[in-house]
Scaffold this motif. Structure first.
Motif, PDB file in Angstrom:
ATOM      1  N   LEU A  94     -39.067 -23.947 -37.405  1.00 13.54           N
ATOM      2  CA  LEU A  94     -39.607 -24.942 -36.488  1.00 13.54           C
ATOM      3  C   LEU A  94     -39.871 -26.227 -37.257  1.00 13.54           C
ATOM      4  O   LEU A  94     -40.165 -26.208 -38.455  1.00 13.54           O
ATOM      5  N   LEU A 119     -42.236 -32.217 -25.345  1.00  8.22           N
ATOM      6  CA  LEU A 119     -43.592 -31.738 -25.110  1.00  8.22           C
ATOM      7  C   LEU A 119     -44.318 -32.541 -24.032  1.00  8.22           C
ATOM      8  O   LEU A 119     -45.502 -32.289 -23.792  1.00  8.22           O
ATOM      9  N   LEU A 126     -40.249 -31.209 -30.540  1.00  8.13           N
ATOM     10  CA  LEU A 126     -40.274 -30.035 -31.402  1.00  8.13           C
ATOM     11  C   LEU A 126     -38.861 -29.485 -31.522  1.00  8.13           C
ATOM     12  O   LEU A 126     -38.151 -29.339 -30.522  1.00  8.13           O
ATOM     13  N   CYS A 138     -52.598 -21.130 -25.929  1.00  5.69           N
ATOM     14  CA  CYS A 138     -51.185 -21.488 -25.795  1.00  5.69           C
ATOM     15  C   CYS A 138     -50.995 -22.177 -24.447  1.00  5.69           C
ATOM     16  O   CYS A 138     -51.366 -21.614 -23.409  1.00  5.69           O
ATOM     17  N   VAL A 192     -40.731 -19.524 -28.356  1.00  3.27           N
ATOM     18  CA  VAL A 192     -41.450 -20.562 -29.088  1.00  3.27           C
ATOM     19  C   VAL A 192     -42.702 -20.886 -28.282  1.00  3.27           C
ATOM     20  O   VAL A 192     -42.617 -21.195 -27.092  1.00  3.27           O
ATOM     21  N   LYS A 193     -43.859 -20.796 -28.923  1.00  3.81           N
ATOM     22  CA  LYS A 193     -45.131 -21.092 -28.264  1.00  3.81           C
ATOM     23  C   LYS A 193     -45.815 -22.248 -28.970  1.00  3.81           C
ATOM     24  O   LYS A 193     -45.739 -22.367 -30.193  1.00  3.81           O
ATOM     25  N   VAL A 194     -46.490 -23.076 -28.193  1.00  2.94           N
ATOM     26  CA  VAL A 194     -47.237 -24.210 -28.732  1.00  2.94           C
ATOM     27  C   VAL A 194     -48.704 -24.017 -28.379  1.00  2.94           C
ATOM     28  O   VAL A 194     -49.051 -23.824 -27.205  1.00  2.94           O
ATOM     29  N   ALA A 236     -47.158 -24.922 -33.499  1.00  4.79           N
ATOM     30  CA  ALA A 236     -46.035 -24.222 -32.865  1.00  4.79           C
ATOM     31  C   ALA A 236     -45.719 -22.959 -33.643  1.00  4.79           C
ATOM     32  O   ALA A 236     -45.788 -22.940 -34.881  1.00  4.79           O
ATOM     33  N   THR A 237     -45.384 -21.881 -32.925  1.00  3.69           N
ATOM     34  CA  THR A 237     -45.037 -20.601 -33.539  1.00  3.69           C
ATOM     35  C   THR A 237     -43.724 -20.102 -32.958  1.00  3.69           C
ATOM     36  O   THR A 237     -43.473 -20.231 -31.755  1.00  3.69           O
ATOM     37  N   SER A 264     -48.223 -30.189 -35.825  1.00  4.66           N
ATOM     38  CA  SER A 264     -47.866 -31.518 -35.349  1.00  4.66           C
ATOM     39  C   SER A 264     -48.413 -32.570 -36.311  1.00  4.66           C
ATOM     40  O   SER A 264     -49.357 -32.297 -37.072  1.00  4.66           O
ATOM     41  N   THR A 308     -44.751 -22.107 -23.299  1.00  7.12           N
ATOM     42  CA  THR A 308     -43.873 -21.131 -23.943  1.00  7.12           C
ATOM     43  C   THR A 308     -42.433 -21.461 -23.586  1.00  7.12           C
ATOM     44  O   THR A 308     -42.104 -21.598 -22.400  1.00  7.12           O
ATOM     45  N   SER A 336     -36.365 -26.283 -32.958  1.00  7.73           N
ATOM     46  CA  SER A 336     -36.404 -24.866 -33.296  1.00  7.73           C
ATOM     47  C   SER A 336     -35.001 -24.383 -33.636  1.00  7.73           C
ATOM     48  O   SER A 336     -34.017 -24.782 -32.996  1.00  7.73           O
TER      49      SER A 336
END
Length: 896
Positions: free
Chosen positions: A433, A456, A442, A419, A409-411, A401-402, A394, A422, A444
């Motif tokens: 991302l 978010l 975000l 985390c 997608v996880k933050v 984020a992954t 960010s 999700t 993706s």
């Protein structure tokens, strides 16, 4: 250059047993590392020490100071948890299947193969060989599966795969060896054996044995008449009478003399130097009887995890179908019976008080803590099932984020490693991302043909970008204003452009003849750069609609590209292992770095050539500039991440991301003794069909994990780096690897510049300047020493009215260090107004210099901005929650 490993996120639990130390610290294995989670503060940290393979068993001392951990190669580390350092090392000859400290912390019981070994805990003693083997019991006929200590640390009950449990006495009660008491009658291997206590006498008088076929046996101790050590004759022998008995010690060796004659046979009334009479009652000299046998009624399932809380007399069990049960003993009353997963539970454990239950599912990478009284979750964390493909920081560097091949997608919160949300709406692999500049949105991209925008604040998908015909998106970019979204495809070789506000497709950019695997907007203008496997990098003017305005040809496929933060340089990597640096304004090639030899290293088990002669994997698939653009990070299908100096084109440092030999590609040279006619020994599947030992063999697809039968690697993961991202503050960077997401941060240890010191620059001189009321001189001296505590002390020694005068005297060369100190203070210091006043006066006094040297000062300024933003959000939330209370107080005050 001062980056060090900080944390590992992405997979909280992968197998082995989890434990709870000090009632609030959850310790769990994560591959070849160990993660410690503070359940009160909701923070997780990964210990910096690495094992040679995946960690299989861990045990913590009763006071939570020491950790005893063993990996799959039977190598053990004795770790000081509070200091996070390795104290001692030891290796076992057989696999370790059970491990536990004694309640007094003096001994460690280790089940290794068929043996039970009692080791003296080394503690803080500095010795040449600190581990001392006290006793060895070789009575089990098969693997030791479980063990437990009695409360007085004198006895150990052991459950074995030979369908029995045994009671061993740790201390030698006599020189006469007596076989352990056997608990028999089980029809499957014993996976849990625990001591129970009588609450009135506080003595161990019960034993619970739990079997794999879902039964629990309750054994009760009856104190009988103790005649002698053999328990046979009704009257004890006369003192001093020699008897012809074969005598054995704990290891089964004959004692007493050459003919095995014992000079004296001692009774319990006699004195024995090896026995302390105050150790308690003798559990192996009375009679044990089976009081009851209960079934958990799980047809078709196996019991895979269990634990017992001695104080509350509770038993928790987990099964292979994802169901767990909580039972009150000794009446076997079911308190809870719930399903928490579709896969088998591999660990279940109580905390010290017994109000929290910890469950782990290795196949799903899931770890959760449940409070059984209130039926609420304390912790619920789950990593990605497949490897992480992409990362994004960010703008304030607080979130990461992954995206992975499990379509999720996880933050994560970088500071805590947790985390908090999700997103699972994607139906195929997440490939790219991007965080928007406002920090609340975000983006993706996925192979399912959609680009999704996530809110978010409300944690929802508020906009989806699609194409008329389905495409597979592999790259994503957004301009600085956030008005335009661009995505590249791997099947139609096109770049699609959408409007962020309306979601309408604006344009389709054609021209590439291969998959467009990277997109990035220039930080200073609206020029879009794209790299493709057609051996070109193209620049596009998206807003003017002119198409490709510049093309940079290469001799090999272009794998990735990245802009320097100031937009005046463009770096791209090619399939031949080179990094090319272009001037995007003039369109000239500035210089090239040859990186084939730097990234090479690690030989796969299936490779026919050595790592030096192999041509596969010798290229960079991900690049990332530092915050000031002075160096660049590069990674690929290798165990190394390379850091290059851009101006001098030299290798500064190589980070080896793991030493885990459980992964393929870590060893530089293969051992020829492991090569057989059928192939490498490590890849031969010689396991039987019995799955009771820990976790099933996991077979993963995509990015290093092979599906069964598809390749000769048999599911063995291959080490590689898929994505690199550096935080906007420049203090941390993240790498998505086969091991998870590795976080590296700057070393905060004491570092000074020797050329900035002389004989008069000492801590004493700083204190003298402060005592003489010379805050400006004291601050400059502390900055020359570069000692953090002295700098902060001198900052607070300046009165608020003197801040403008002192700020004006600070030399330019110390501005970055001073700004870093302000950012650090804002994280923990309550004097918010004081630090903000310092920052304001510093910008007023040196604004022109800061503007001219913004590139070098950018990491420090970003850190300061991050700290101020976080405090602003906290204060805004507090004020908004107290808004009506403040209005009420103001109104009542005006009336009075």
């Amino acid at each position: 250059m001062n980056y060090r490993f900080h944390n590992l996120i992405g997979a909280p639990y992968r197998g082995g047993n989890a434990i709870v130390a000090n009632n609030t610290h959850l310790i769990s294995p994560v591959g070849n590392r160990i993660s410690v989670t503070d359940l009160i503060k909701s923070e997780t940290i990964t210990l910096p020490c690495q094992f040679s393979s995946n960690v299989s068993r861990i045990a913590a001392s009763p006071d939570g100071t020491f950790l005893f951990a063993v990996d799959d190669n039977n190598r053990c580390l004795f770790i000081n948890l509070r200091r996070r350092v390795i104290l001692h090392r030891i290796s076992f000859k057989r696999p370790v299947t059970a491990l536990k400290f004694s309640p007094d912390g003096a001994f460690i019981a280790v089940g290794t193969g068929k043996l039970l070994q009692i080791w003296r805990s080394p503690g803080f003693r500095k010795e040449f060989f600190p581990f001392e083997l006290v006793r060895t019991f070789a009575d089990c006929d098969n693997k030791v599966k479980a063990l437990d200590w009695s409360p007085d640390s004198n006895y150990v009950v052991v459950g074995s795969k030979d369908l029995t449990a045994r009671l061993f006495s740790v201390k030698k009660l006599s020189k006469v060896y007596k076989k352990p008491f056997l608990f028999v009658g089980h029809r499957d291997s014993v996976v849990g054996a625990f001591f129970g206590i009588d609450k009135n006498s506080n003595r161990a008088c019960k034993v619970y044995t739990i079997t794999r076929d879902c039964y629990i046996f309750s054994w009760v101790y009856n104190e009988g008449k103790i005649d002698d050590l053999e328990g046979g004759d009704s009257e004890p022998p006369s003192p001093g009478t020699p008897e012809q008995i074969p005598d054995r010690d704990g290891e089964g060796n004959l004692e007493g003399g050459a003919n095995g004659i014992v000079k004296k046979r001692k009774t319990f009334s006699g004195k024995d130097g090896d026995f302390d009479e105050e150790c308690g009652h003798f559990l192996d000299r009375g009679k044990w009887r089976l009081s009851r046998k209960d079934s958990f009624n799980q047809v078709g399932a196996k019991l895979t995890a269990c634990d017992y809380h001695r104080g509350l007399d509770l038993v928790v069990v987990g099964f292979s179908n994802g169901v767990f049960g909580l039972y009150q003993m000794p009446d076997f009353v079911c308190l809870h019976f719930l399903s928490i997963s579709r896969e088998k539970i591999t660990t279940a454990v109580f905390n010290d008080i017994g109000n929290w239950l910890t469950f782990g599912c290795a196949r799903l990478g899931q770890l959760l803590v449940w409070e059984w009284r209130s039926e609420s979750y304390i912790l619920k964390q789950q990593g990605h099932y497949y490897d992480v493909n992409c990362l994004a920081y960010s703008p304030d560097s607080q979130l990461l984020a992954t995206g992975a091949s499990d379509n999720k997608v996880k933050v994560w919160t970088v500071s805590s490693g947790f985390c908090f949300v999700t997103f699972s709406e994607h139906t195929n692999t997440v490939t790219a991302l991007h965080f928007m500049a406002n920090n609340h949105c975000l983006l993706s991209a996925s192979l399912d043909g959609t680009i999704r925008a996530w809110d978010l604040f409300r944690y929802r998908n508020f906009r989806t970008f699609t194409t008329p015909s389905s495409r597979q998106f592999v790259s994503l970019a957004a301009d600085q204003s956030g008005e335009v979204i661009c995505a590249g495809t791997q099947d139609s070789f096109e770049i699609f452009v959408w409007s962020m506000k309306t979601g309408r497709l604006l344009d389709v950019l054609s021209g590439h003849e291969g998959p467009v695997h990277e997109l990035m907007f220039s930080p200073t203008n609206a020029i879009l750069a794209s790299s493709s496997w057609d051996k070109t990098v193209r620049l596009w003017d998206v807003f003017e609609g002119k198409g490709a305005v510049e093309t940079f040809p290469h001799t090999h496929d272009v794998l990735t590209l990245v802009y320097r933060p100031d937009g005046k340089q463009l770096a791209c990597s090619t399939l031949d292992g080179q990094i090319h640096f272009w001037d995007p304004i003039d369109g000239l090639l500035m210089y090239t770095i040859e990186g084939r030899r730097d990234i090479s290293g690690g030989r796969l088990m299936t490779d026919r050539r050595s790592a030096a002669n192999s041509s596969t994997g010798k290229h960079f698939t991900t690049l990332c500039y530092s915050a000031d653009g002075s160096y660049i990070l590069a990674g690929g299908s290798s165990k190394y991440i390379c850091m290059y100096d851009v101006a001098d084109q030299v290798l500064l440092r190589r980070f080896q991301i793991t030493h885990n030999l459980s992964l393929d590609g870590v060893l530089d040279f293969l051992n020829s003794k492991n090569m057989t006619e059928a192939g490498p020994l490590n890849l031969i599947d010689d396991d039987n069909s019995d799955e009771e030992d820990g976790v099933d063999k996991q077979t993963r697809g995509n990015l290093g994990y092979d599906l069964p039968g598809s390749m000769p690697n048999h599911g063995r993961p291959i080490i590689q780096t898929t994505c690199l991202r550096i935080a906007p503050t420049g203090r941390t960077w993240a790498a998505s690897t086969t091991e998870g997401v590795l976080i590296y941060s700057m070393d905060e240890s004491f570092i000074f510049d020797p050329t900035d010191l002389d004989i008069d620059v000492t801590p004493g001189a700083v204190d003298a300047a402060l005592s003489e009321d010379q805050p400006s001189r004291a601050l400059i001296l502390s900055l020359r020493l570069n000692e953090d505590t002295l700098i902060k002390k001198c900052i607070f020694a300046v009165s608020p009215i003197d801040i403008p005068a002192v700020a004006a005297t600070i030399p330019f060369r110390y501005l970055q260090r001073l700004i870093e100190a302000f950012a650090d203070l804002l994280e923990s210091c309550p004097s918010l107004e004081f630090i903000l006043r310092w920052s304001q006066e510093l910008c007023k006094a040196h604004g022109h210099y800061i503007q001219q040297n913004s590139r070098s000062l950018l990491p420090a300024l970003k850190s300061l901005q991050k700290a101020i933003t976080r405090l602003h959000q906290d204060l805004a939330d507090t004020c908004s929650s107290n808004e009506y209370l403040l209005r009420y107080l103001c109104s009542t005050g005006s009336k009075k």
